[in-house]
Design a protein around this motif. Sequence first.
Motif, short mmCIF file in Angstrom:
data_model
loop_
_atom_site.label_atom_id
_atom_site.label_comp_id
_atom_site.label_asym_id
_atom_site.label_seq_id
_atom_site.Cartn_x
_atom_site.Cartn_y
_atom_site.Cartn_z
N VAL A 66 10.44 -0.97 -2.88
CA VAL A 66 10.55 -0.46 -1.51
C VAL A 66 11.48 -1.36 -0.70
CG1 VAL A 66 9.30 0.04 0.62
CG2 VAL A 66 8.31 0.69 -1.58
N LEU A 67 11.38 -2.66 -0.90
CA LEU A 67 12.30 -3.57 -0.21
C LEU A 67 13.75 -3.29 -0.60
CD1 LEU A 67 10.37 -6.97 -0.37
CD2 LEU A 67 11.07 -5.74 1.70
N SER A 68 13.97 -2.94 -1.88
CA SER A 68 15.31 -2.58 -2.32
C SER A 68 15.80 -1.32 -1.62
CB SER A 68 15.32 -2.39 -3.84
OG SER A 68 16.61 -2.02 -4.29
N MET A 69 14.91 -0.33 -1.44
CA MET A 69 15.26 0.88 -0.71
C MET A 69 15.61 0.56 0.75
SD MET A 69 12.23 3.31 -2.23
CE MET A 69 12.46 4.61 -1.01
N ILE A 70 14.88 -0.39 1.32
CA ILE A 70 15.15 -0.79 2.70
C ILE A 70 16.54 -1.40 2.81
CG2 ILE A 70 14.46 -2.42 4.51
CD1 ILE A 70 11.54 -2.00 3.53
N ARG A 71 16.86 -2.29 1.88
CA ARG A 71 18.14 -2.99 1.94
C ARG A 71 19.30 -2.08 1.58
NH1 ARG A 71 21.34 -5.06 -1.78
NH2 ARG A 71 19.80 -4.76 -3.42
N GLN A 72 19.17 -1.35 0.48
CA GLN A 72 20.31 -0.61 -0.06
C GLN A 72 20.47 0.76 0.56
OE1 GLN A 72 21.25 -1.12 -4.31
NE2 GLN A 72 21.06 1.11 -4.47
N GLY A 118 2.66 13.41 -11.96
CA GLY A 118 3.00 14.74 -12.46
C GLY A 118 4.31 15.28 -11.96
N TYR A 119 5.15 14.42 -11.34
CA TYR A 119 6.44 14.87 -10.81
C TYR A 119 7.41 15.15 -11.95
CZ TYR A 119 10.20 15.03 -7.31
OH TYR A 119 11.23 15.43 -6.50
N PHE A 120 8.54 15.75 -11.62
CA PHE A 120 9.52 16.15 -12.62
C PHE A 120 10.09 14.95 -13.38
CE2 PHE A 120 9.28 19.63 -9.66
CZ PHE A 120 9.40 20.76 -10.45
N VAL A 121 10.22 13.84 -12.69
CA VAL A 121 10.67 12.61 -13.32
C VAL A 121 9.68 11.51 -12.96
CG1 VAL A 121 13.11 13.22 -13.34
CG2 VAL A 121 12.15 12.08 -11.33
N PRO A 122 9.46 10.54 -13.84
CA PRO A 122 8.51 9.48 -13.52
C PRO A 122 8.97 8.67 -12.31
CG PRO A 122 9.07 9.51 -15.87
CD PRO A 122 10.03 10.41 -15.20
N VAL A 123 8.05 8.38 -11.42
CA VAL A 123 8.34 7.57 -10.24
C VAL A 123 7.24 6.52 -10.12
CG1 VAL A 123 8.62 7.50 -7.74
CG2 VAL A 123 9.49 9.46 -9.04
N SER A 124 7.63 5.27 -10.14
CA SER A 124 6.69 4.16 -9.97
C SER A 124 7.32 3.15 -9.03
CB SER A 124 6.36 3.52 -11.32
OG SER A 124 5.45 2.44 -11.15
N PRO A 151 0.81 -1.22 0.00
CA PRO A 151 0.00 0.00 0.00
C PRO A 151 0.85 1.28 0.00
CG PRO A 151 -0.88 -1.58 1.57
CD PRO A 151 0.44 -2.12 1.12
N ALA A 152 1.99 1.24 0.70
CA ALA A 152 2.87 2.42 0.71
C ALA A 152 3.44 2.68 -0.68
CB ALA A 152 4.00 2.22 1.72
N ALA A 153 3.84 1.62 -1.38
CA ALA A 153 4.36 1.78 -2.74
C ALA A 153 3.30 2.35 -3.66
CB ALA A 153 4.86 0.44 -3.27
N ALA A 154 2.07 1.84 -3.56
CA ALA A 154 0.98 2.34 -4.40
C ALA A 154 0.67 3.80 -4.07
CB ALA A 154 -0.26 1.47 -4.21
#
Length: 274
Positions: free
Chosen positions: A38-44, A26-32, A15-18
């Motif tokens: 999110v797990l990768s962000m947690i680890r890295q 509409g951000y300056f760069v696409p973010v999906s 749900p947090a990722a969604a």
Amino acid sequence: MNLTLQSVAEFGLAPAAALATRSFAGYFVPVSLSAASVLSMIRQDSVDPALSRALIVDGQPAGIAFIARRGWTSRLAAMAILPEARAQGVGREAMPQLLAEAKARGDRSMTLEVIAQNAPAIRLYESCGFRIDRRLVGYSGRPENATSDLALEEVDVRDAARAVVTHGPPDLPWQLSGETLAQIGPPAVAYRAGDAWVVLSDPAAPTIVIRAVVAAPHARRQSLASGLLRAAIARHPDREWRAPAIWPEEIGGLFEKIGLSRGDLTQWQMTSRF
């Protein structure tokens, strides 16, 4: 407006990722984002789900704030508000609470990166006590006829990460730090030539991202870092090369030497010190 902050650990990674994906519309760069990313962000990147927050307004999700933490420093890894909630001042209400939580847990600073063209976000962060440390820039291109006499030795990415900690600036952006690099594994690769190291994303991909480059102080006078990059380009020809816009501007000349062009998108590295 009744704003509450809910731990992402309780809110849920999917749900947090969604919510983040919708909030970055509409951000300056696409973010999906997905649960996997999110797990990768947690680890890295050391994003902590227990410290990250879903922003809840009047009982409904309105935005997201991902918080990373190492030692006495937190990082606002990402914050975004749903388009329909952006005029309600959600960010202005949430940011002081996020800073207060960081102070309460014993942090001494919070850092972030913000796109330089995002004037509303910059005003928000400055109003909350953040100050600009430096400009971050990016480069890209397809260098032709790169040559170097240097012999490359492939090394463990962790060895390159230790070199960044030893020889790099102490205040590198979070994503360029040795602590982040130490979490990277194959298909990323690292090369060494003498007392210079470089870390690259998957060299088999059409675009290769330069994740790190560092040289010992005495080697900088020998242009060893630029020679190392040229040797890496020669080893992996016919690729697009990219240094994302997280590199300190003062280092940018290194990428110009190897034939990359500076991009239009820049960021500010900002810090609030408690």
